[in-house]
Design a protein around this motif. Structure first.
Motif: not given
Length: 710
Positions: A393-402, A421-422, A480-485
């Motif tokens: 599941t992806l709620y928020r991820t980064s703009g250049d998401s690996p 994708v939400e 979230n699956y977001n390396p930046k946050t």
């Protein structure tokens, strides 16, 4: 002769007097954010950061919460909040509570922080304080870089008042026609493509006593103001004043009527860009009454919507100063580390799966590396020839998401890849639409969730062929699956290959992607299916232990506590003698410390360099302790209108780790604020005998020690 028994006063636990207002509680959270900007113990540039966060938080609050209340008032809605206020009364209370805070923010920046910046070589100047050489440079800069981008818009009978876009900074300009002596009004939008603060070159930075600053510059609106003759040639420039508008930016999508949810969201995003109704006006305090009233009238606002401010508007832009190369004015840098179990693993190979097979792995970001754990879990699965399928599941991820790149690679490696994708993740809708299209083009199966429910859960499932059996590996997280946050937010994730969890996630994905009315799960607590009932039941269990002469204990950490049923249940637990500690970063509608109602409940909020985002739920259960982590707060939307997943943590060592982390937070005497019965928060302070114990510093130091002991 008989003695009359003292009867206990009957109380109604839903009585509004036992609840705090949701919106006002959020404002108190933002007040705690502002305090970090006012606190001398916070490094100088971090203080600017907190001023910026305070401002950007308010922007979203107005775009969503205030906008929603205004819509209710316009629709004649009179439904009362938990604390008994109508929408109109809440709007009035918000203005009364917020106005002094905003004034304090601006005064502190203008009178305190700007001086401290100068002391440290950062000169944010007013245009009138520049010498002639500096002005000449900025005039040339204006002609070459700013003037071509600007578009003055006249306001007169043939030119209606222009549309003012959301969160835009603008100048209201008055000019006089020398031929007719008529005063004319115009608006200039300051484009966001240009930097808010214009720096001077090094050779022109020289200031006080011949000292060269690290940075010297002025706000762009002042450069424009002092060059208005280029925009209105032949006119006499009379005056100009800055103002900023906030608009309703919430999306309204009727899913049942939308044949294609992705297209429906795109259409609503276009409406958002065009803008909803104005909900707030920020304007310079010295603006003349006629200009002020014109802007208010044209934006269809009322006095309670207007914030008259001294100095700079849009203090969120101050966060740009964090890019200055001044490490002594910032927090000490922190580099996330691998958990002990992973520190000796090679960079690639199937060893991560072997580690998970040997026992559950708990990761705590940003102390533990996101890229070395969660991202590695997905990237290794994408390239592992034994992996058959990946579901996420992806709620928020980064703009250049690996993460996205790994999922695309997995599809290209002929694995079955399914991603939910939400699309309704607020303010990330456009980003998620773009990723959804890219994933679909790469052969990934993309779904958009269940009608009527926002999918907020953070879960991943990897299906792997091992010898003669299929094994399922899972990641269940709080963030979230977001390396930046993941470098800024505190979150937990559980990596496991327990059969029950794998089977539960399989059922959950079938519910999300197909036609399923799954009503029970083996281990997972899933909203809106069983999460609320199970949480209430576990609180009731602690009540029962107390009634049977035993002890009851609950520690719950979350972002917000709003749901009326959960609060009532906690009140009943307190009345029964259950000891309850709540660690709630943001909104808390529960009123602690009320005699015979909530005297056994304590509430703290921890505010510091990291954003506390993790959710942990601990129940003592008469020695058979149970601990859970997951994506859900105790808000009605999380329990009833979203898909959420909360997992038990069953490994004894991991339970102790979570208990230790909760203990650190409960003992915090630097970042922790205690909620009082009257709704105020009091920040804890170290005593003469005790040094300051900041949650984030303690946990960073604990993480460093784990490296040395390894």
């Amino acid at each position: 002769m008989t003695t009359a028994k003292k009867t206990k006063k009957q109380v109604t636990l839903s009585d509004p007097q036992y609840y705090f207002n949701r919106e006002l509680s959020w404002l108190e959270f933002n007040r705690r954010v502002l305090h970090e900007a006012l606190d001398d113990r916070t490094p100088l540039l971090e203080r600017l950061k907190f001023l910026g966060i305070f401002s950007s938080n308010l922007d979203e609050f107005f775009m969503v919460r205030v906008a929603g209340l205004k819509q209710q008032v316009e629709a004649g809605v009179t439904k009362l909040s938990l604390d008994g206020l109508t929408p109109a009364e809440q709007l009035q209370a918000i203005g009364d509570r917020l106005r002094p805070m905003v004034i304090k923010q601006h005064q502190h920046f203008e009178q305190v922080l700007k001086r401290k910046l100068i002391t440290n070589g950062i000169h944010l100047l007013h245009y009138v304080d520049l010498n002639q050489e500096q002005r000449n440079y900025l005039n040339d800069f204006f002609e070459q870089h700013i003037f071509p981008v600007l578009t003055p818009l006249a306001v007169d009978p043939s030119h209606p008042f222009p549309y003012i876009s959301n969160l835009s900074l603008n100048l209201a300009v008055v000019v006089k026609d020398p031929e007719t002596d008529e005063e004319l009004f115009a608006r200039i939008k300051i484009p966001k493509v240009l930097p808010r603060f214009i720096p001077l070159p090094e050779e022109l930075r020289q200031r006080h006593r011949s000292q060269t600053g690290v940075w010297t510059g002025v706000p762009i609106e002042q450069v424009i103001t002092h060059n208005l003759e280029y925009l209105f040639p032949g006119m006499n420039i009379q005056e100009s004043y800055a103002f900023r508008v906030t608009r309703n930016a919430d999306l309204a999508v009727e899913e049942d009527e939308a044949d294609d949810l992705l297209l429906a969201i795109e259409k609503e995003l276009h409406k958002r860009r065009m803008g909803g109704s104005a909900v707030r006006l920020e304007i310079q305090a010295d603006v003349p009454d006629d200009i002020r009233s014109t802007v208010i009238r044209e934006l269809i606002l009322e006095e309670n919507d207007v914030y008259d401010l001294d100095g700079l508007l849009g203090l969120g832009d101050l966060m740009s100063f964090l890019s200055l190369p001044l490490p002594d004015l910032k927090d000490q840098p922190w580099s996330s580390v691998l958990p002990q179990k992973l520190q000796r693993l090679p960079e690639d190979g199937e060893d991560l799966f072997r580690i998970i097979r040997n026992g559950d792995l708990l990761v705590h970001h940003p102390y533990n590396s996101f890229s070395g754990t969660v991202l590695r879990f997905i990237t290794e699965a994408a390239s592992d020839p034994d992996v058959l399928a990946i579901k996420m599941t992806l709620y928020r991820t980064s703009g250049d998401s690996p993460i996205i790149k790994a999922l695309i690679a997995a599809a290209q490696n002929d694995k079955q890849v399914v991603v939910l994708v939400e699309l309704k993740a607020r303010f990330d809708e456009e980003n998620n639409i773009n990723w959804a299209r890219k994933l679909e083009k790469s052969g990934v199966h993309v779904v958009y969730g269940v009608t009527g429910l926002k999918t907020h859960t953070k879960v991943a499932l990897v299906v792997r062929q091992e010898s003669n059996k299929i094994r399922r590996y899972v990641h269940i997280g709080t963030g979230n699956y977001n390396p930046k946050t993941a470098k800024l937010y505190t979150d937990f994730g559980l990596l496991s290959c327990k059969d029950d969890l794998g089977a539960d996630l399989t059922d959950l994905f079938n519910f999300l992607t197909g036609y399923s009315r799954q009503k029970s799960y083996r281990k997972l607590l899933v909203a809106p299916v069983n999460l609320r009932d199970r949480m209430v039941a576990m609180i009731e269990r602690e009540i029962e232990h107390c009634r049977n002469g035993k002890t009851g204990r609950i520690v719950a950490k979350m972002n917000s506590l709003v749901d009326g049923q959960m609060i009532e249940t906690l009140y009943r637990a307190s009345q029964a003698g259950v000891s309850i500690d709540l660690i709630i970063r943001g909104i808390c509608c529960l009123r602690p410390g009320i005699p015979e109602i909530s005297e056994n409940i304590r509430v703290i909020s921890v505010i510091g360099r990291f954003l506390e985002h993790s959710r942990i739920f601990y129940f003592q259960n008469h020695g058979s302790e149970e601990v859970y982590i997951g994506s859900a707060d105790w808000m009605t939307r999380n329990l009833s209108r979203r898909v959420e997943a909360v997992t038990p943590v069953e490994d004894e060592h991991l339970i102790k780790d979570l208990q230790e982390i909760l203990g650190v937070m409960l003992a915090d005497n630097r970042q922790a604020w205690e909620l009082q019965a009257d709704g105020t928060y009091v920040q804890r302070k170290p005593t003469e005998d005790n040094q300051a114990e900041s949650t984030h510093n303690v946990l960073m130091n604990m993480t460093k020690r784990s490296l040395k002991n390894n």
